[in-house]
Design an enzyme around this catalytic site. Structure first.
Site, PDB file in Angstrom:
ATOM      1  N   LYS A 111      64.297  34.166  32.557  1.00  0.00           N
ATOM      2  CA  LYS A 111      64.273  33.290  31.397  1.00  0.00           C
ATOM      3  C   LYS A 111      64.325  34.104  30.113  1.00  0.00           C
ATOM      4  O   LYS A 111      65.097  33.792  29.194  1.00  0.00           O
ATOM      5  CB  LYS A 111      63.011  32.416  31.397  1.00  0.00           C
ATOM      6  CG  LYS A 111      62.985  31.371  30.290  1.00  0.00           C
ATOM      7  CD  LYS A 111      61.589  30.859  30.012  1.00  0.00           C
ATOM      8  CE  LYS A 111      60.804  31.856  29.175  1.00  0.00           C
ATOM      9  NZ  LYS A 111      59.489  31.337  28.746  1.00  0.00           N
ATOM     10  N   ASP A 156      62.788  26.892  30.434  1.00  0.00           N
ATOM     11  CA  ASP A 156      61.340  26.946  30.280  1.00  0.00           C
ATOM     12  C   ASP A 156      60.771  25.591  30.707  1.00  0.00           C
ATOM     13  O   ASP A 156      61.472  24.759  31.292  1.00  0.00           O
ATOM     14  CB  ASP A 156      60.956  27.299  28.842  1.00  0.00           C
ATOM     15  CG  ASP A 156      61.301  26.199  27.849  1.00  0.00           C
ATOM     16  OD1 ASP A 156      61.979  25.213  28.231  1.00  0.00           O
ATOM     17  OD2 ASP A 156      60.898  26.311  26.679  1.00  0.00           O
TER      18      ASP A 156
END
Length: 228
Positions: free
Chosen positions: A120, A138
């Site tokens: 991420k 997220d």
């Protein structure tokens, strides 16, 4: 969602927020990387408060290493997991100096080899620093993708794959920003604000949340629609 619905979904989010950007504050690629690492399990606002003064003087890997782990902790001690994060930031700074001449690499795999950098984080840096069409998933992106039906997946990897496969141009570059901001301010975790959502008629979530102060009758109707 159908391809036509996906196109309309992004179009409406883009019309509401024409130039979406990360809400993390940074001054260059290195401070962006640090900020994203620090933002894990923390809000962007809390990271900004901690780094605003820090980044005025510490904006290179060399300066970060010179500051040291204990010095960094004094700046970021208000952020969750600050001990581990301080250790990782110093280690990644050392790795940047040793392996990349002090520069943040424009390569996702190289970024993921840095201490404390997961997929991420690498996706965010690739997107914000280098303009790559990456999809950083997220908690906000994961929730919005599943709740709306845009990209339902059982884990973040599945959601990322679907977003990458289904998101058309011209929305790919800014897609994850649209979704993060929508999840942060409208499609909230506990109570989505459906009454002011620009994609409510496309969204698969039911029952839609009625406006605050609405009548009991309106809430019953919304609940019945959700069971229909």
């Amino acid at each position: 969602m159908s391809p036509e619905e996906v196109q309309l979904f992004y179009q409406r989010l883009a019309e509401r927020t024409p130039n979406p950007e990360t809400e993390l504050e940074y001054v260059n690629d290195f401070t962006l990387l640090v900020a994203v690492v620090l933002s894990a399990q923390a809000t962007d606002a809390s990271v900004n408060l901690a780094t605003r003064e820090l980044f005025r003087t510490v904006d290179t890997p060399e300066a970060m290493v010179a500051l040291g782990e204990e010095g960094l902790k004094q700046h970021i001690k208000t952020i969750g997991l600050f001990n581990t994060k301080a250790k990782n930031v110093i280690a990644l700074s050392q790795a940047l100096i040793a392996d990349h001449a002090g520069r943040v690499p424009a390569d996702r795999d190289a970024l993921q080899r840095l201490p404390g950098v997961g997929r991420k984080t690498a996706n965010v840096v690739m997107n914000c620093a280098f303009g790559a069409e990456t999809f950083a998933v997220d908690t906000h992106v994961f929730r919005v993708s599943n709740r709306t039906g845009l990209a339902p997946g059982k884990d973040v990897d599945a959601v990322e794959r679907i977003l990458d496969a289904e998101t058309p141009q011209p929305w790919r570059r800014d897609a994850h920003h649209y979704l993060i901001l929508h999840g942060r301010y409208v499609c909230k975790a506990r109570t989505p604000e459906c009454w002011r959502c620009v994609v409510a008629d496309i969204c698969r979530y039911e029952p839609k949340t009625p406006p605050p102060g609405s009548t009991k009758e309106a809430r019953v109707i919304a609940a019945k629609r959700g069971r229909a």
